[in-house]
Design a protein around this motif. Structure first.
Motif, PDB file in Angstrom:
ATOM      1  N   LYS A  25       0.832  -1.205   0.000  1.00 30.66           N
ATOM      2  CA  LYS A  25       0.000   0.000   0.000  1.00 30.66           C
ATOM      3  C   LYS A  25       0.865   1.253   0.000  1.00 30.66           C
ATOM      4  O   LYS A  25       0.607   2.201  -0.746  1.00 30.66           O
ATOM      5  CB  LYS A  25      -0.934   0.013   1.209  1.00 30.66           C
ATOM      6  N   ILE A  26       1.881   1.256   0.850  1.00 30.05           N
ATOM      7  CA  ILE A  26       2.780   2.415   0.939  1.00 30.05           C
ATOM      8  C   ILE A  26       3.513   2.606  -0.383  1.00 30.05           C
ATOM      9  O   ILE A  26       3.585   3.722  -0.905  1.00 30.05           O
ATOM     10  CB  ILE A  26       3.768   2.242   2.112  1.00 30.05           C
ATOM     11  N   TYR A  27       4.043   1.530  -0.928  1.00 30.91           N
ATOM     12  CA  TYR A  27       4.763   1.604  -2.211  1.00 30.91           C
ATOM     13  C   TYR A  27       3.855   2.197  -3.289  1.00 30.91           C
ATOM     14  O   TYR A  27       4.253   3.103  -4.024  1.00 30.91           O
ATOM     15  CB  TYR A  27       5.258   0.218  -2.616  1.00 30.91           C
ATOM     16  N   ASN A  28       2.639   1.709  -3.385  1.00 33.05           N
ATOM     17  CA  ASN A  28       1.713   2.181  -4.415  1.00 33.05           C
ATOM     18  C   ASN A  28       1.280   3.627  -4.198  1.00 33.05           C
ATOM     19  O   ASN A  28       1.119   4.378  -5.161  1.00 33.05           O
ATOM     20  CB  ASN A  28       0.510   1.250  -4.529  1.00 33.05           C
ATOM     21  N   MET A  29       1.094   4.022  -2.944  1.00 30.93           N
ATOM     22  CA  MET A  29       0.752   5.419  -2.665  1.00 30.93           C
ATOM     23  C   MET A  29       1.871   6.349  -3.108  1.00 30.93           C
ATOM     24  O   MET A  29       1.622   7.380  -3.741  1.00 30.93           O
ATOM     25  CB  MET A  29       0.481   5.628  -1.172  1.00 30.93           C
ATOM     26  N   ILE A  30       3.103   5.981  -2.765  1.00 32.76           N
ATOM     27  CA  ILE A  30       4.243   6.807  -3.151  1.00 32.76           C
ATOM     28  C   ILE A  30       4.368   6.830  -4.667  1.00 32.76           C
ATOM     29  O   ILE A  30       4.592   7.886  -5.266  1.00 32.76           O
ATOM     30  CB  ILE A  30       5.539   6.308  -2.480  1.00 32.76           C
ATOM     31  N   LYS A  31       4.195   5.689  -5.290  1.00 33.13           N
ATOM     32  CA  LYS A  31       4.274   5.610  -6.748  1.00 33.13           C
ATOM     33  C   LYS A  31       3.216   6.491  -7.406  1.00 33.13           C
ATOM     34  O   LYS A  31       3.511   7.233  -8.343  1.00 33.13           O
ATOM     35  CB  LYS A  31       4.105   4.148  -7.187  1.00 33.13           C
ATOM     36  N   ASN A  33       1.649   9.095  -6.116  1.00 39.10           N
ATOM     37  CA  ASN A  33       1.793  10.517  -5.765  1.00 39.10           C
ATOM     38  C   ASN A  33       3.170  11.082  -6.106  1.00 39.10           C
ATOM     39  O   ASN A  33       3.409  12.261  -5.877  1.00 39.10           O
ATOM     40  CB  ASN A  33       1.509  10.713  -4.271  1.00 39.10           C
ATOM     41  N   HIS A  34       4.060  10.252  -6.583  1.00 43.57           N
ATOM     42  CA  HIS A  34       5.430  10.605  -6.971  1.00 43.57           C
ATOM     43  C   HIS A  34       6.341  10.874  -5.778  1.00 43.57           C
ATOM     44  O   HIS A  34       7.453  10.382  -5.756  1.00 43.57           O
ATOM     45  CB  HIS A  34       5.460  11.772  -7.957  1.00 43.57           C
ATOM     46  N   VAL A  35       5.908  11.655  -4.814  1.00 45.29           N
ATOM     47  CA  VAL A  35       6.697  11.948  -3.614  1.00 45.29           C
ATOM     48  C   VAL A  35       5.720  12.100  -2.453  1.00 45.29           C
ATOM     49  O   VAL A  35       4.674  12.722  -2.603  1.00 45.29           O
ATOM     50  CB  VAL A  35       7.511  13.254  -3.770  1.00 45.29           C
ATOM     51  N   MET A  36       6.088  11.516  -1.300  1.00 48.68           N
ATOM     52  CA  MET A  36       5.245  11.653  -0.105  1.00 48.68           C
ATOM     53  C   MET A  36       6.120  11.798   1.130  1.00 48.68           C
ATOM     54  O   MET A  36       7.234  11.288   1.179  1.00 48.68           O
ATOM     55  CB  MET A  36       4.325  10.440   0.077  1.00 48.68           C
ATOM     56  N   THR A  37       5.569  12.468   2.149  1.00 46.24           N
ATOM     57  CA  THR A  37       6.225  12.587   3.448  1.00 46.24           C
ATOM     58  C   THR A  37       5.585  11.576   4.407  1.00 46.24           C
ATOM     59  O   THR A  37       4.502  11.043   4.131  1.00 46.24           O
ATOM     60  CB  THR A  37       6.042  13.998   4.030  1.00 46.24           C
ATOM     61  N   LEU A  38       6.227  11.363   5.540  1.00 48.88           N
ATOM     62  CA  LEU A  38       5.652  10.456   6.540  1.00 48.88           C
ATOM     63  C   LEU A  38       4.286  10.929   7.039  1.00 48.88           C
ATOM     64  O   LEU A  38       3.367  10.107   7.163  1.00 48.88           O
ATOM     65  CB  LEU A  38       6.619  10.268   7.712  1.00 48.88           C
ATOM     66  N   PRO A  39       4.101  12.234   7.325  1.00 44.53           N
ATOM     67  CA  PRO A  39       2.755  12.660   7.740  1.00 44.53           C
ATOM     68  C   PRO A  39       1.692  12.398   6.668  1.00 44.53           C
ATOM     69  O   PRO A  39       0.558  12.039   6.996  1.00 44.53           O
ATOM     70  CB  PRO A  39       2.920  14.161   8.005  1.00 44.53           C
ATOM     71  N   ILE A  41       1.741   9.948   4.426  1.00 49.79           N
ATOM     72  CA  ILE A  41       1.506   8.504   4.430  1.00 49.79           C
ATOM     73  C   ILE A  41       0.656   8.126   5.632  1.00 49.79           C
ATOM     74  O   ILE A  41      -0.304   7.358   5.517  1.00 49.79           O
ATOM     75  CB  ILE A  41       2.839   7.721   4.422  1.00 49.79           C
ATOM     76  N   SER A  42       0.989   8.687   6.786  1.00 53.21           N
ATOM     77  CA  SER A  42       0.234   8.417   8.010  1.00 53.21           C
ATOM     78  C   SER A  42      -1.229   8.811   7.846  1.00 53.21           C
ATOM     79  O   SER A  42      -2.131   8.044   8.206  1.00 53.21           O
ATOM     80  CB  SER A  42       0.867   9.197   9.169  1.00 53.21           C
ATOM     81  N   PHE A  43      -1.478   9.979   7.276  1.00 49.60           N
ATOM     82  CA  PHE A  43      -2.851  10.442   7.056  1.00 49.60           C
ATOM     83  C   PHE A  43      -3.588   9.520   6.082  1.00 49.60           C
ATOM     84  O   PHE A  43      -4.715   9.126   6.330  1.00 49.60           O
ATOM     85  CB  PHE A  43      -2.836  11.883   6.540  1.00 49.60           C
ATOM     86  N   ALA A  44      -2.933   9.179   4.968  1.00 50.27           N
ATOM     87  CA  ALA A  44      -3.568   8.349   3.948  1.00 50.27           C
ATOM     88  C   ALA A  44      -3.895   6.943   4.469  1.00 50.27           C
ATOM     89  O   ALA A  44      -4.900   6.355   4.079  1.00 50.27           O
ATOM     90  CB  ALA A  44      -2.676   8.249   2.713  1.00 50.27           C
ATOM     91  N   MET A  45      -3.043   6.426   5.342  1.00 47.80           N
ATOM     92  CA  MET A  45      -3.269   5.081   5.882  1.00 47.80           C
ATOM     93  C   MET A  45      -4.127   5.087   7.139  1.00 47.80           C
ATOM     94  O   MET A  45      -4.540   4.031   7.614  1.00 47.80           O
ATOM     95  CB  MET A  45      -1.924   4.399   6.168  1.00 47.80           C
ATOM     96  N   LYS A  47      -3.080   5.709  10.100  1.00 51.94           N
ATOM     97  CA  LYS A  47      -2.294   4.998  11.113  1.00 51.94           C
ATOM     98  C   LYS A  47      -1.201   5.922  11.622  1.00 51.94           C
ATOM     99  O   LYS A  47      -0.722   6.786  10.897  1.00 51.94           O
ATOM    100  CB  LYS A  47      -1.619   3.751  10.519  1.00 51.94           C
ATOM    101  N   ARG A  48      -0.799   5.711  12.872  1.00 48.16           N
ATOM    102  CA  ARG A  48       0.339   6.438  13.415  1.00 48.16           C
ATOM    103  C   ARG A  48       1.614   5.882  12.800  1.00 48.16           C
ATOM    104  O   ARG A  48       1.677   4.723  12.394  1.00 48.16           O
ATOM    105  CB  ARG A  48       0.380   6.299  14.935  1.00 48.16           C
ATOM    106  N   PHE A  49       2.637   6.727  12.743  1.00 48.14           N
ATOM    107  CA  PHE A  49       3.895   6.344  12.120  1.00 48.14           C
ATOM    108  C   PHE A  49       4.458   5.044  12.686  1.00 48.14           C
ATOM    109  O   PHE A  49       4.936   4.196  11.938  1.00 48.14           O
ATOM    110  CB  PHE A  49       4.928   7.467  12.258  1.00 48.14           C
ATOM    111  N   ASN A  50       4.393   4.879  14.010  1.00 48.28           N
ATOM    112  CA  ASN A  50       4.982   3.671  14.597  1.00 48.28           C
ATOM    113  C   ASN A  50       4.258   2.400  14.182  1.00 48.28           C
ATOM    114  O   ASN A  50       4.761   1.302  14.365  1.00 48.28           O
ATOM    115  CB  ASN A  50       5.065   3.781  16.117  1.00 48.28           C
ATOM    116  N   GLN A  51       3.076   2.535  13.575  1.00 46.96           N
ATOM    117  CA  GLN A  51       2.335   1.367  13.113  1.00 46.96           C
ATOM    118  C   GLN A  51       2.774   0.903  11.721  1.00 46.96           C
ATOM    119  O   GLN A  51       2.406  -0.191  11.305  1.00 46.96           O
ATOM    120  CB  GLN A  51       0.833   1.666  13.097  1.00 46.96           C
ATOM    121  N   PHE A  52       3.533   1.733  10.999  1.00 45.94           N
ATOM    122  CA  PHE A  52       3.979   1.326   9.665  1.00 45.94           C
ATOM    123  C   PHE A  52       5.453   1.634   9.398  1.00 45.94           C
ATOM    124  O   PHE A  52       5.943   1.393   8.306  1.00 45.94           O
ATOM    125  CB  PHE A  52       3.099   1.951   8.563  1.00 45.94           C
ATOM    126  N   SER A  53       6.180   2.119  10.385  1.00 44.28           N
ATOM    127  CA  SER A  53       7.582   2.483  10.175  1.00 44.28           C
ATOM    128  C   SER A  53       8.431   1.295   9.730  1.00 44.28           C
ATOM    129  O   SER A  53       9.369   1.456   8.946  1.00 44.28           O
ATOM    130  CB  SER A  53       8.176   3.118  11.430  1.00 44.28           C
TER     131      SER A  53
END
Length: 94
Positions: A25-31, A33-39, A41-45, A47-53
């Protein structure tokens, strides 16, 4: 199956959409959107960062994504070539 073969199969599965889960999911979101930050990704998922770090680390270790320094947050983008994938993965392992 060797660890190297397992890693290659996992990487291929993420890239071609065979595998599901947070890393894919993370790979596809970044792909998409071309570029993403951790916040972002966290918002889109939702989930808190520690849940997908750990998934971010797996993608970085495999060379599937590249981390770049932004003004406030790191930026992540999908690697563009096999050479870049190799270089990113090697840098993470050193």
């Amino acid at each position: 199956m060797s660890t190297q073969a397992q890693q290659k199969a996992w990487t291929q599965g993420i890239e071609d959409g065979t595998f599901q889960g947070d890393a894919a999911k993370i790979y596809n979101m970044i792909k998409d959107n071309h570029v993403m930050t951790l916040p972002e990704i966290s918002f889109a998922m939702d989930k808190r960062f520690n849940q997908f770090s750990g998934r971010i680390s797996e993608l970085l270790d495999a060379g599937l994504i590249k981390e770049m320094k932004g003004d406030k947050y790191s930026l992540f983008r999908v690697t563009q070539s096999e050479q870049e994938k190799y270089e990113c993965s090697k840098m993470r392992h050193n």
